[in-house]
Motif scaffolding. Structure first.
Motif, PDB file in Angstrom:
ATOM      1  N   ARG A   1       0.821  -1.212   0.000  1.00 41.76           N
ATOM      2  CA  ARG A   1       0.000   0.000   0.000  1.00 41.76           C
ATOM      3  C   ARG A   1       0.857   1.265   0.000  1.00 41.76           C
ATOM      4  NH1 ARG A   1      -2.824   1.774   4.460  1.00 41.76           N
ATOM      5  NH2 ARG A   1      -2.555  -0.178   5.576  1.00 41.76           N
ATOM      6  N   LEU A   2       1.987   1.218   0.686  1.00 37.19           N
ATOM      7  CA  LEU A   2       2.735   2.467   0.908  1.00 37.19           C
ATOM      8  C   LEU A   2       3.948   2.678   0.000  1.00 37.19           C
ATOM      9  CD1 LEU A   2       2.710   2.723   4.817  1.00 37.19           C
ATOM     10  CD2 LEU A   2       1.117   3.699   3.156  1.00 37.19           C
ATOM     11  N   VAL A   3       4.417   1.609  -0.658  1.00 34.87           N
ATOM     12  CA  VAL A   3       5.647   1.753  -1.445  1.00 34.87           C
ATOM     13  C   VAL A   3       5.344   1.689  -2.932  1.00 34.87           C
ATOM     14  CG1 VAL A   3       7.924   0.763  -1.955  1.00 34.87           C
ATOM     15  CG2 VAL A   3       7.019   0.668   0.384  1.00 34.87           C
ATOM     16  N   ASN A   4       5.849   2.658  -3.677  1.00 32.30           N
ATOM     17  CA  ASN A   4       5.797   2.512  -5.134  1.00 32.30           C
ATOM     18  C   ASN A   4       7.211   2.667  -5.682  1.00 32.30           C
ATOM     19  OD1 ASN A   4       6.109   5.310  -6.619  1.00 32.30           O
ATOM     20  ND2 ASN A   4       4.958   5.659  -4.739  1.00 32.30           N
ATOM     21  N   PHE A   5       7.436   1.993  -6.815  1.00 37.65           N
ATOM     22  CA  PHE A   5       8.775   2.003  -7.397  1.00 37.65           C
ATOM     23  C   PHE A   5       8.791   2.824  -8.670  1.00 37.65           C
ATOM     24  CE2 PHE A   5      12.080   0.440 -10.243  1.00 37.65           C
ATOM     25  CZ  PHE A   5      13.176   0.622  -9.429  1.00 37.65           C
ATOM     26  N   ARG A   6       9.871   3.608  -8.851  1.00 38.01           N
ATOM     27  CA  ARG A   6      10.052   4.357 -10.093  1.00 38.01           C
ATOM     28  C   ARG A   6      11.457   4.100 -10.632  1.00 38.01           C
ATOM     29  NH1 ARG A   6       6.978   9.271 -10.980  1.00 38.01           N
ATOM     30  NH2 ARG A   6       8.509   9.680 -12.636  1.00 38.01           N
ATOM     31  N   THR A   7      11.551   3.975 -11.938  1.00 37.96           N
ATOM     32  CA  THR A   7      12.865   3.939 -12.560  1.00 37.96           C
ATOM     33  C   THR A   7      13.320   5.386 -12.719  1.00 37.96           C
ATOM     34  OG1 THR A   7      12.420   1.890 -13.731  1.00 37.96           O
ATOM     35  CG2 THR A   7      14.115   3.299 -14.663  1.00 37.96           C
ATOM     36  N   VAL A   8      14.421   5.719 -12.072  1.00 35.59           N
ATOM     37  CA  VAL A   8      14.927   7.099 -12.128  1.00 35.59           C
ATOM     38  C   VAL A   8      16.445   7.071 -12.302  1.00 35.59           C
ATOM     39  CG1 VAL A   8      15.260   9.238 -10.809  1.00 35.59           C
ATOM     40  CG2 VAL A   8      13.075   8.032 -10.663  1.00 35.59           C
ATOM     41  N   ASP A   9      16.906   7.768 -13.323  1.00 37.35           N
ATOM     42  CA  ASP A   9      18.340   7.987 -13.476  1.00 37.35           C
ATOM     43  C   ASP A   9      18.676   9.229 -12.639  1.00 37.35           C
ATOM     44  OD1 ASP A   9      20.914   8.729 -14.258  1.00 37.35           O
ATOM     45  OD2 ASP A   9      20.596   8.144 -16.346  1.00 37.35           O
ATOM     46  N   MET A  10      19.554   9.054 -11.666  1.00 38.29           N
ATOM     47  CA  MET A  10      19.869  10.164 -10.759  1.00 38.29           C
ATOM     48  C   MET A  10      20.496  11.353 -11.499  1.00 38.29           C
ATOM     49  SD  MET A  10      21.359   7.717  -7.748  1.00 38.29           S
ATOM     50  CE  MET A  10      21.885   8.948  -6.558  1.00 38.29           C
TER      51      MET A  10
ATOM     52  N   PHE B   1      23.760  15.948  -9.012  1.00 39.06           N
ATOM     53  CA  PHE B   1      22.633  15.218  -8.418  1.00 39.06           C
ATOM     54  C   PHE B   1      22.206  15.861  -7.094  1.00 39.06           C
ATOM     55  CE2 PHE B   1      21.523  12.260  -4.999  1.00 39.06           C
ATOM     56  CZ  PHE B   1      20.232  11.940  -5.416  1.00 39.06           C
ATOM     57  N   ILE B   2      23.166  16.122  -6.226  1.00 38.42           N
ATOM     58  CA  ILE B   2      22.798  16.652  -4.898  1.00 38.42           C
ATOM     59  C   ILE B   2      22.091  17.996  -5.034  1.00 38.42           C
ATOM     60  CG2 ILE B   2      23.753  17.586  -2.739  1.00 38.42           C
ATOM     61  CD1 ILE B   2      23.682  14.642  -2.658  1.00 38.42           C
ATOM     62  N   VAL B   3      22.580  18.816  -5.940  1.00 32.85           N
ATOM     63  CA  VAL B   3      21.945  20.125  -6.129  1.00 32.85           C
ATOM     64  C   VAL B   3      20.534  19.938  -6.705  1.00 32.85           C
ATOM     65  CG1 VAL B   3      22.095  22.289  -7.426  1.00 32.85           C
ATOM     66  CG2 VAL B   3      24.143  21.335  -6.348  1.00 32.85           C
ATOM     67  N   ASN B   4      20.416  19.093  -7.751  1.00 31.35           N
ATOM     68  CA  ASN B   4      19.119  18.948  -8.433  1.00 31.35           C
ATOM     69  C   ASN B   4      18.062  18.256  -7.573  1.00 31.35           C
ATOM     70  OD1 ASN B   4      20.199  20.124 -10.679  1.00 31.35           O
ATOM     71  ND2 ASN B   4      20.737  18.194 -11.661  1.00 31.35           N
ATOM     72  N   GLN B   5      18.497  17.302  -6.734  1.00 33.07           N
ATOM     73  CA  GLN B   5      17.491  16.549  -5.984  1.00 33.07           C
ATOM     74  C   GLN B   5      16.746  17.427  -4.968  1.00 33.07           C
ATOM     75  OE1 GLN B   5      17.642  15.361  -2.484  1.00 33.07           O
ATOM     76  NE2 GLN B   5      19.323  16.855  -2.299  1.00 33.07           N
ATOM     77  N   THR B   6      17.286  18.596  -4.633  1.00 29.26           N
ATOM     78  CA  THR B   6      16.552  19.469  -3.705  1.00 29.26           C
ATOM     79  C   THR B   6      15.230  19.941  -4.324  1.00 29.26           C
ATOM     80  OG1 THR B   6      17.749  21.422  -4.451  1.00 29.26           O
ATOM     81  CG2 THR B   6      18.617  20.339  -2.495  1.00 29.26           C
ATOM     82  N   GLU B   7      15.151  19.905  -5.670  1.00 26.80           N
ATOM     83  CA  GLU B   7      13.890  20.264  -6.347  1.00 26.80           C
ATOM     84  C   GLU B   7      12.750  19.333  -5.935  1.00 26.80           C
ATOM     85  OE1 GLU B   7      13.399  22.767  -8.568  1.00 26.80           O
ATOM     86  OE2 GLU B   7      15.439  23.404  -8.085  1.00 26.80           O
ATOM     87  N   CYS B   8      13.105  18.132  -5.483  1.00 27.35           N
ATOM     88  CA  CYS B   8      12.078  17.137  -5.125  1.00 27.35           C
ATOM     89  C   CYS B   8      11.495  17.381  -3.737  1.00 27.35           C
ATOM     90  CB  CYS B   8      12.668  15.723  -5.160  1.00 27.35           C
ATOM     91  SG  CYS B   8      13.430  15.295  -6.721  1.00 27.35           S
ATOM     92  N   LEU B   9      12.118  18.288  -2.964  1.00 28.66           N
ATOM     93  CA  LEU B   9      11.671  18.507  -1.578  1.00 28.66           C
ATOM     94  C   LEU B   9      10.664  19.639  -1.484  1.00 28.66           C
ATOM     95  CD1 LEU B   9      15.154  18.409   0.187  1.00 28.66           C
ATOM     96  CD2 LEU B   9      13.315  16.741   0.551  1.00 28.66           C
ATOM     97  N   ARG B  10       9.759  19.516  -0.532  1.00 27.05           N
ATOM     98  CA  ARG B  10       8.913  20.670  -0.202  1.00 27.05           C
ATOM     99  C   ARG B  10       9.780  21.686   0.551  1.00 27.05           C
ATOM    100  NH1 ARG B  10       8.769  20.524   5.253  1.00 27.05           N
ATOM    101  NH2 ARG B  10       8.311  18.558   6.311  1.00 27.05           N
ATOM    102  N   PRO B  11       9.378  22.952   0.594  1.00 26.66           N
ATOM    103  CA  PRO B  11      10.131  23.916   1.406  1.00 26.66           C
ATOM    104  C   PRO B  11      10.231  23.397   2.847  1.00 26.66           C
ATOM    105  CG  PRO B  11       8.524  25.035   0.041  1.00 26.66           C
ATOM    106  CD  PRO B  11       8.244  23.567  -0.102  1.00 26.66           C
ATOM    107  N   GLY B  12      11.423  23.408   3.396  1.00 24.64           N
ATOM    108  CA  GLY B  12      11.628  22.910   4.762  1.00 24.64           C
ATOM    109  C   GLY B  12      11.893  21.409   4.820  1.00 24.64           C
ATOM    110  N   GLY B  13      11.781  20.706   3.675  1.00 32.81           N
ATOM    111  CA  GLY B  13      12.052  19.260   3.656  1.00 32.81           C
ATOM    112  C   GLY B  13      13.534  18.962   3.845  1.00 32.81           C
ATOM    113  N   LEU B  14      13.845  17.711   4.139  1.00 34.18           N
ATOM    114  CA  LEU B  14      15.220  17.343   4.479  1.00 34.18           C
ATOM    115  C   LEU B  14      15.753  16.266   3.541  1.00 34.18           C
ATOM    116  CD1 LEU B  14      17.022  18.218   7.025  1.00 34.18           C
ATOM    117  CD2 LEU B  14      16.654  15.871   7.788  1.00 34.18           C
TER     118      LEU B  14
END
Ligand SMILES: C[S@@+](CC[C@H](N)C(=O)[O-])C[C@H]1O[C@@H](n2cnc3c(N)ncnc32)[C@H](O)[C@@H]1O
Length: 248
Positions: free
Chosen positions: A104-113, A144-157
């Motif tokens: 119910r809680l896990v979904n998988f995505r193919t993602v190239d980092m 990658f580290i810089v771009n992945q912050t786009e995936c966070l909500r403001p205040g996310g970690l």
């Protein structure tokens, strides 16, 4: 996560191993920030068969687990290393999460980092363990580290662990299957992230215990926090990023 190294739950000591340190550091940091909480959304990159996916789901988090495609994993050798799951059920093979809850809680995505899809947005937290050093170059890892912050909500970690070259801040392995980040590369990551309005925690202290100081070499010993890799001494490092409320 004990069933990962102690399948019979004998109570044996936790191995002094960098892999377990990385998983434990990520889980403990997210927990300390109250993010391992039912209903919160987490995005894992390059998850392989790591236990964090099932651990976070067992606590009620909505998890998007991602990894590269099977074809890319075959080409780059990750299927042969037994660290690539290839299908979502293998991410719960230690039974950390009730199977029905996991479905119910896990979904998988193919993602190239190196090319994160732009629909992966507004996560409460992101993580990766032992992955962003495998993207081909130091620059790709930093990107990658810089771009992945786009995936966070403001205040996310975000909590991402990697290989840290502790013996040199000059020469290193800067391209290939595994690159080694120097202190100056990690500081550059921090600078780029701060410039975009995020906060970053960095700590370069190496620890002083017998296990911290031991440099492991083949044949490997039981203490495996710092090791020799192609002439350099390396250990694990974690980058922790808080997304700014007005970050770019
Ligand atoms: C050393 S394994 C670590 C697996 C897992 N995170 C763990 O801690 O056990 C490296 C992982 O990075 C993934 N990986 C390598 N290159 C990738 C890329 N370009 N995009 C996404 N994942 C990648 C591999 O498929 C593999 O799952």
């Amino acid at each position: 996560m004990r069933p990962v190294w102690d399948v019979t739950l004998s109570g044996m000591d936790i191995p002094v191993h960098r892999k377990i340190w990385e998983w434990a550091f990520i889980a403990a940091t997210l927990e300390r920030h109250h993010l391992i909480t039912p209903g919160l959304r987490g995005l894992g990159f390059g998850v392989g068969k790591e236990p964090l996916v099932s651990l976070f789901a067992s606590q009620g988090c909505l998890v998007t687990a991602s990894d590269q495609s099977v074809e890319e994993a075959v080409t780059s050798g990750w299927t042969a290393s037994n660290q690539f799951a290839g299908n979502v059920n293998r991410m719960n093979e230690h039974g950390l999460c009730d199977p029905e809850l996991f479905d119910r809680l896990v979904n998988f995505r193919t993602v190239d980092m190196r090319n994160i899809p732009d629909d992966l947005r507004d996560f409460d937290f992101t993580w990766s363990s032992c992955a962003f050093e495998h993207l081909g170059t130091i620059e790709d890892g930093i990107g990658f580290i810089v771009n992945q912050t786009e995936c966070l909500r403001p205040g996310g970690l975000a909590v991402h662990t990697t290989e840290f070259n502790v013996s040199s801040n000059a020469g290193t392995i800067s391209s290939g299957p595994t690159v080694l980040f120097r202190e100056k590369d990690l500081k550059l990551i921090a600078k780029k992230l701060k410039r975009r309005g995020n906060s970053v925690t960095m700590d370069f202290r190496l620890g002083t215990s017998e296990f911290d100081r031991h440099v492991d070499r083949p044949p490997w010993s039981g203490a495996h926090l710092r090791l020799e890799h192609e002439g350099y001494e390396v250990t694990s490092y974690a980058v922790v990023v808080r997304k700014g409320t007005r970050s770019k």
